[in-house]
Design a protein around this motif. Structure first.
Motif, mmCIF file in Angstrom:
data_model
loop_
_atom_site.group_PDB
_atom_site.id
_atom_site.type_symbol
_atom_site.label_atom_id
_atom_site.label_comp_id
_atom_site.label_asym_id
_atom_site.label_seq_id
_atom_site.Cartn_x
_atom_site.Cartn_y
_atom_site.Cartn_z
ATOM 1 N N ASP A 26 0.837 -1.212 0.000
ATOM 2 C CA ASP A 26 0.000 0.000 0.000
ATOM 3 C C ASP A 26 0.866 1.255 0.000
ATOM 4 N N ILE A 27 1.903 1.233 0.837
ATOM 5 C CA ILE A 27 2.806 2.384 0.939
ATOM 6 C C ILE A 27 3.574 2.563 -0.358
ATOM 7 N N GLN A 28 3.992 1.458 -0.949
ATOM 8 C CA GLN A 28 4.707 1.513 -2.224
ATOM 9 C C GLN A 28 3.822 2.141 -3.301
ATOM 10 N N PHE A 29 2.564 1.766 -3.342
ATOM 11 C CA PHE A 29 1.633 2.327 -4.324
ATOM 12 C C PHE A 29 1.374 3.807 -4.053
ATOM 13 N N GLU A 30 1.169 4.141 -2.789
ATOM 14 C CA GLU A 30 0.829 5.523 -2.410
ATOM 15 C C GLU A 30 1.994 6.491 -2.593
ATOM 16 N N LEU A 31 3.188 6.096 -2.133
ATOM 17 C CA LEU A 31 4.333 7.003 -2.139
ATOM 18 C C LEU A 31 5.288 6.783 -3.302
ATOM 19 N N GLY A 32 5.289 5.573 -3.864
ATOM 20 C CA GLY A 32 6.224 5.262 -4.939
ATOM 21 C C GLY A 32 7.575 4.778 -4.443
ATOM 22 N N VAL A 33 7.668 4.479 -3.137
ATOM 23 C CA VAL A 33 8.929 3.998 -2.572
ATOM 24 C C VAL A 33 9.291 2.650 -3.214
ATOM 25 N N ALA A 34 10.575 2.474 -3.514
ATOM 26 C CA ALA A 34 11.118 1.229 -4.093
ATOM 27 C C ALA A 34 10.504 0.889 -5.442
ATOM 28 N N THR A 35 10.173 1.905 -6.231
ATOM 29 C CA THR A 35 9.609 1.644 -7.559
ATOM 30 C C THR A 35 10.558 2.025 -8.684
ATOM 31 N N GLN A 36 11.703 2.609 -8.347
ATOM 32 C CA GLN A 36 12.648 2.966 -9.399
ATOM 33 C C GLN A 36 13.880 2.083 -9.304
ATOM 34 N N CYS A 37 14.907 2.489 -8.592
ATOM 35 C CA CYS A 37 16.144 1.698 -8.559
ATOM 36 C C CYS A 37 16.046 0.511 -7.612
ATOM 37 N N GLY A 38 15.190 0.582 -6.589
ATOM 38 C CA GLY A 38 14.979 -0.522 -5.667
ATOM 39 C C GLY A 38 15.970 -0.627 -4.520
ATOM 40 N N GLN A 39 16.943 0.265 -4.447
ATOM 41 C CA GLN A 39 17.954 0.193 -3.395
ATOM 42 C C GLN A 39 17.382 0.432 -2.000
ATOM 43 N N CYS A 40 16.261 1.085 -1.901
ATOM 44 C CA CYS A 40 15.679 1.435 -0.608
ATOM 45 C C CYS A 40 14.696 0.392 -0.088
ATOM 46 N N GLU A 41 14.397 -0.610 -0.870
ATOM 47 C CA GLU A 41 13.329 -1.532 -0.491
ATOM 48 C C GLU A 41 13.555 -2.190 0.872
ATOM 49 N N GLY A 42 14.745 -2.683 1.128
ATOM 50 C CA GLY A 42 15.023 -3.328 2.410
ATOM 51 C C GLY A 42 14.826 -2.397 3.587
ATOM 52 N N SER A 43 15.336 -1.188 3.478
ATOM 53 C CA SER A 43 15.184 -0.207 4.558
ATOM 54 C C SER A 43 13.727 0.179 4.743
ATOM 55 N N ALA A 44 13.022 0.383 3.640
ATOM 56 C CA ALA A 44 11.612 0.764 3.714
ATOM 57 C C ALA A 44 10.782 -0.347 4.350
ATOM 58 N N ARG A 45 11.051 -1.582 3.959
ATOM 59 C CA ARG A 45 10.316 -2.712 4.547
ATOM 60 C C ARG A 45 10.596 -2.828 6.048
#
Length: 80
Positions: A26-45
């Motif tokens: 939901d957060i990924q869809f709303e904010l766009g986090v981890a939708t480009q390079c993906g380097q932040c996905e682990g930290s965001a999760r």
């Protein structure tokens, strides 16, 4: 602190959405986090996991040194 450099999304924004009951997708869809390079996905999760309204209170780290204290959940009062 900025977690997602591509979209300039901070840990506070992610934590606010997680505490509102949103899961990572939901957060990924709303904010766009981890939708480009993906380097932040682990930290965001990890921030979502620590601050999720659905996570048991025992999962919240109370030592700001453990999670950096930037997510806003460290030291939060117990719910319930």
């Amino acid at each position: 602190m900025i977690v997602c450099v591509c979209r300039r999304i901070s840990d506070r924004e992610i934590a606010r959405h997680a505490r509102a009951g949103m899961d990572f997708s939901d957060i990924q869809f709303e904010l766009g986090v981890a939708t480009q390079c993906g380097q932040c996905e682990g930290s965001a999760r990890e921030i979502v996991h620590q601050c999720s309204a659905n996570a048991p209170v025992a999962a919240i780290r109370r030592d700001p040194a453990s999670c950096g204290g930037g997510c806003g959940c460290a030291g939060a009062a117990p719910r319930g």
